[in-house]
Design a protein around this motif. Sequence first.
Motif, PDB file in Angstrom:
ATOM      1  N   PRO A 181     -57.823  81.572 -88.420  1.00 29.84           N
ATOM      2  CA  PRO A 181     -57.183  81.092 -87.189  1.00 29.84           C
ATOM      3  C   PRO A 181     -57.743  79.767 -86.688  1.00 29.84           C
ATOM      4  O   PRO A 181     -58.841  79.354 -87.073  1.00 29.84           O
ATOM      5  CB  PRO A 181     -57.479  82.202 -86.190  1.00 29.84           C
ATOM      6  CG  PRO A 181     -58.657  82.917 -86.724  1.00 29.84           C
ATOM      7  CD  PRO A 181     -58.631  82.771 -88.211  1.00 29.84           C
ATOM      8  N   ILE A 216     -58.667  76.853 -83.537  1.00 31.60           N
ATOM      9  CA  ILE A 216     -59.127  76.722 -82.155  1.00 31.60           C
ATOM     10  C   ILE A 216     -58.064  75.948 -81.370  1.00 31.60           C
ATOM     11  O   ILE A 216     -57.576  74.914 -81.822  1.00 31.60           O
ATOM     12  CB  ILE A 216     -60.490  76.000 -82.091  1.00 31.60           C
ATOM     13  CG1 ILE A 216     -61.555  76.856 -82.798  1.00 31.60           C
ATOM     14  CG2 ILE A 216     -60.883  75.720 -80.642  1.00 31.60           C
ATOM     15  CD1 ILE A 216     -62.902  76.162 -82.977  1.00 31.60           C
ATOM     16  N   LEU A 268     -54.079  87.595 -85.234  1.00 29.14           N
ATOM     17  CA  LEU A 268     -54.947  88.414 -84.362  1.00 29.14           C
ATOM     18  C   LEU A 268     -54.337  88.483 -82.961  1.00 29.14           C
ATOM     19  O   LEU A 268     -53.465  87.687 -82.615  1.00 29.14           O
ATOM     20  CB  LEU A 268     -56.348  87.783 -84.284  1.00 29.14           C
ATOM     21  CG  LEU A 268     -57.105  87.631 -85.603  1.00 29.14           C
ATOM     22  CD1 LEU A 268     -58.366  86.796 -85.423  1.00 29.14           C
ATOM     23  CD2 LEU A 268     -57.456  89.013 -86.160  1.00 29.14           C
ATOM     24  N   VAL A 311     -57.309  84.727 -79.075  1.00 24.62           N
ATOM     25  CA  VAL A 311     -57.142  83.285 -79.299  1.00 24.62           C
ATOM     26  C   VAL A 311     -58.468  82.583 -79.022  1.00 24.62           C
ATOM     27  O   VAL A 311     -59.204  82.967 -78.112  1.00 24.62           O
ATOM     28  CB  VAL A 311     -55.998  82.726 -78.406  1.00 24.62           C
ATOM     29  CG1 VAL A 311     -56.281  82.891 -76.916  1.00 24.62           C
ATOM     30  CG2 VAL A 311     -55.714  81.257 -78.721  1.00 24.62           C
ATOM     31  N   PRO A 357     -58.148  72.472 -86.199  1.00 23.40           N
ATOM     32  CA  PRO A 357     -59.348  72.719 -87.012  1.00 23.40           C
ATOM     33  C   PRO A 357     -59.939  71.367 -87.397  1.00 23.40           C
ATOM     34  O   PRO A 357     -59.383  70.322 -87.039  1.00 23.40           O
ATOM     35  CB  PRO A 357     -58.787  73.432 -88.234  1.00 23.40           C
ATOM     36  CG  PRO A 357     -57.412  72.854 -88.390  1.00 23.40           C
ATOM     37  CD  PRO A 357     -56.923  72.490 -87.011  1.00 23.40           C
ATOM     38  N   MET A 410     -65.481  82.666 -91.588  1.00 16.23           N
ATOM     39  CA  MET A 410     -66.781  82.834 -92.229  1.00 16.23           C
ATOM     40  C   MET A 410     -66.661  83.340 -93.667  1.00 16.23           C
ATOM     41  O   MET A 410     -67.628  83.330 -94.411  1.00 16.23           O
ATOM     42  CB  MET A 410     -67.650  83.801 -91.416  1.00 16.23           C
ATOM     43  CG  MET A 410     -68.019  83.274 -90.053  1.00 16.23           C
ATOM     44  SD  MET A 410     -68.947  81.750 -90.199  1.00 16.23           S
ATOM     45  CE  MET A 410     -69.312  81.422 -88.488  1.00 16.23           C
TER      46      MET A 410
HETATM   47  P1  AMP Z   1     -62.667  75.392 -87.553  1.00 18.39           P
HETATM   48  O1  AMP Z   1     -61.675  75.032 -86.522  1.00 18.39           O
HETATM   49  O2  AMP Z   1     -62.185  75.272 -88.952  1.00 18.39           O
HETATM   50  O3  AMP Z   1     -63.981  74.731 -87.332  1.00 18.39           O
HETATM   51  O4  AMP Z   1     -62.958  76.943 -87.420  1.00 18.39           O
HETATM   52  C1  AMP Z   1     -62.676  77.714 -86.307  1.00 18.39           C
HETATM   53  C2  AMP Z   1     -63.535  78.945 -86.364  1.00 18.39           C
HETATM   54  O5  AMP Z   1     -63.161  79.803 -85.275  1.00 18.39           O
HETATM   55  C3  AMP Z   1     -63.353  79.730 -87.651  1.00 18.39           C
HETATM   56  O6  AMP Z   1     -64.595  80.240 -88.064  1.00 18.39           O
HETATM   57  C4  AMP Z   1     -62.398  80.836 -87.207  1.00 18.39           C
HETATM   58  O7  AMP Z   1     -62.516  81.984 -88.001  1.00 18.39           O
HETATM   59  C5  AMP Z   1     -62.844  81.086 -85.783  1.00 18.39           C
HETATM   60  N1  AMP Z   1     -61.763  81.654 -84.970  1.00 18.39           N
HETATM   61  C6  AMP Z   1     -60.646  81.043 -84.531  1.00 18.39           C
HETATM   62  N2  AMP Z   1     -59.869  81.904 -83.850  1.00 18.39           N
HETATM   63  C7  AMP Z   1     -60.506  83.092 -83.855  1.00 18.39           C
HETATM   64  C8  AMP Z   1     -60.214  84.380 -83.324  1.00 18.39           C
HETATM   65  N3  AMP Z   1     -59.119  84.605 -82.630  1.00 18.39           N
HETATM   66  N4  AMP Z   1     -61.128  85.375 -83.531  1.00 18.39           N
HETATM   67  C9  AMP Z   1     -62.265  85.135 -84.228  1.00 18.39           C
HETATM   68  N5  AMP Z   1     -62.590  83.937 -84.757  1.00 18.39           N
HETATM   69  C10 AMP Z   1     -61.732  82.929 -84.580  1.00 18.39           C
END
Ligand code: AMP
Length: 343
Positions: A65, A67, A117, A120, A144, A225
Amino acid sequence: MTKFELKKITLILSPGEIKKAAEIIRSGGTVAFPTETVYGLGANALDEDAVAKIFHAKRRPADNPLIVHISSREMLNMVAMDIPALAFKLMDAFWPGALTIILKSKDIVPDITTGGLDTVAVRMPDNEIAISLINESGVPIAAPSANISGRPSPTKAEHVIKDLTGRIDAIITGGDCRLGVESTVIDLTHSPPSLLRPGGLSLEEIISCIGEINVVEDSVKSPGMRYTHYSPKTRLILVEGEQKPALSRMSRLINEFREQGLRVGAIVSRESSPSIECDAKYVLGSVDDLKEVAGRLFSGLRFIDEAGVDVGIAEGVFPEKREGREIMNRLRKAAKEKVICGQ
Ligand code: AMP
Ligand code: MG
């Protein structure tokens, strides 16, 4: 890109051209922009087709997901609900800033943004260009890091240009990112909260604000992760441990590789640098200045590919406190091979 894919024309925009960038976001396009953590690749978080373009451009797995970046509390209420008191405490203390919080999602946020999910991830970035882009666009922006999935995150406009030209609509060039590592991710959908990813805001600062939290890094709860991250294409070996034994181990490894006729690159601390003899060297910074090391880390990982070496050795001797936590986290993910010494 397969040979059947059409290359996009990627506009290189200056920070004075935010209106043009916002127009692209509003019409469903993709724009890379600087934040204080790393460059993000943005699209309208509420537009399924626009968000799909991010996944395509990055070659990002669909269950990872994104951000959602916001510029106001009103935007927060557009995307999240049932927001607990602790979240407001954290937002008051650290927003705008390098803290992403996981909250209950509203239905308006499409599944593609949340990886299916019911939660958010939300953040308010501490960067004028990013904030004006979100404001001008008038929509929350899913973003991202602006790199091909798996590669080191971009901390300079050149990194984005190298990875994504021809795959996205525009890049706003805004100089080097101030922190140089991604945000800290905290899950606030249950109590006590849990740290899903160490990042630009230290665990110590979070604990001083809300008390102890669970540290469940690499848990299945944070889909991102599961994937390889931050890796140069070149073979990379991380040497971990106390500085002195790590240094002699690195020197031995370098000699062994060079005896085989291989060219060796090293990313090292300022303290160890004079004792390391190799074919290409990148100094991350002092072990006593973890902020500097964090800021130069991704450039160091990219350097290993640019230096034309056969193998890279990274020195992993940074103390795991404050920024040291995210430095070691990123180094361990970047290097497929690890040597632990001096224990
Ligand atoms: P990035 O934007 O690639 O740096 O990564 C965003 C991080 O936030 C990743 O590790 C995602 O798995 C995590 N992430 C984003 N949305 C969620 C969510 N709803 N629940 C858990 N983790 C999230
Ligand atoms: Mg990323």
